[in-house]
Design an enzyme around this catalytic site. Structure first.
Site, PDB file in Angstrom:
ATOM      1  N   ASP A   8       0.880  -1.168   0.000  1.00 14.72           N
ATOM      2  CA  ASP A   8       0.000   0.000   0.000  1.00 14.72           C
ATOM      3  C   ASP A   8       0.917   1.217   0.000  1.00 14.72           C
ATOM      4  OD1 ASP A   8      -2.215   1.719   0.252  1.00 14.72           O
ATOM      5  OD2 ASP A   8      -2.017   1.720   2.435  1.00 14.72           O
ATOM      6  N   GLU A  69      -1.385  -1.482  -4.687  1.00 12.47           N
ATOM      7  CA  GLU A  69      -2.598  -0.695  -4.883  1.00 12.47           C
ATOM      8  C   GLU A  69      -2.330   0.426  -5.871  1.00 12.47           C
ATOM      9  OE1 GLU A  69      -5.149   1.989  -1.961  1.00 12.47           O
ATOM     10  OE2 GLU A  69      -5.180  -0.133  -1.399  1.00 12.47           O
ATOM     11  N   ASP A 141      -2.421   1.024   7.161  1.00 12.50           N
ATOM     12  CA  ASP A 141      -1.498   0.770   6.048  1.00 12.50           C
ATOM     13  C   ASP A 141      -1.197  -0.719   5.899  1.00 12.50           C
ATOM     14  OD1 ASP A 141      -1.088   3.549   5.406  1.00 12.50           O
ATOM     15  OD2 ASP A 141       0.099   3.668   7.230  1.00 12.50           O
TER      16      ASP A 141
END
Length: 174
Positions: A8, A69, A141
């Protein structure tokens, strides 16, 4: 056994999540942590730290595949650009080690884990905890990174069943 690294990306903190997938498709938690980038000097030094930190993590945990992501455009164009730079540094760390990178939008991850693309972070954290049998509250996160890894594991399994690549499998899942 396949090991998946989920990322992420962030310009201040990048979430890292690693899972193992067995032959039956069961997920097992291996590691999660934030890669802290603040306090590393100017922005270019943070990108360097991200590149080096991910490289060290890849050498330590030896993932087979990586899921990251995609950037979404929020309210601030400047923030989106910084996030794009961080994402680029993360992808460079991965491809420099000849690992395949698979990209998923946040809405795709939420859809895969919670069943709706508009799910909130608490719902994602909750589902990650359930799916990986984790106790306690996950940092956002790390939860997002694990969620990206889980999403890729599901898409990967679908692709194998259908005999197609992961991008084709995701297109059929929607």
């Amino acid at each position: 056994m396949t090991r998946i690294l989920g990322i992420d990306p962030g310009s201040q903190r990048t979430g890292i999540g690693i899972i193992d997938i067995d032959e039956d498709g069961r997920s097992r938690h291996v590691h999660h942590a934030p890669l802290m980038l603040l306090g590393e000097g100017d922005f270019s030094q943070r990108l360097k730290r991200l590149l080096q930190g991910l490289g060290e993590l890849i050498e330590t945990y030896r993932p087979d595949e990586v899921a990251i992501e995609r950037v979404f455009m929020g309210k601030s164009a400047a923030s989106a650009l910084k996030l794009g730079h961080a994402r680029g540094a993360a992808i460079c760390a991965v491809v420099m080690r000849d690992l395949p990178v698979h990209e998923y939008a946040a809405t795709e991850v939420k859809l895969a884990l919670v069943g709706k693309g508009g799910a909130d972070k608490v719902q994602v954290q909750h589902m990650v905890g359930i799916m990986l049998n984790l106790k306690g509250k996950l940092q956002p996160d790390a939860a997002d990174a694990l969620a990206v890894a889980i999403t890729h594991a599901h898409v990967r399994a679908t692709a194998q069943r259908l005999g197609v690549n992961t991008q084709q499998a995701w297109s059929r899942k929607k």
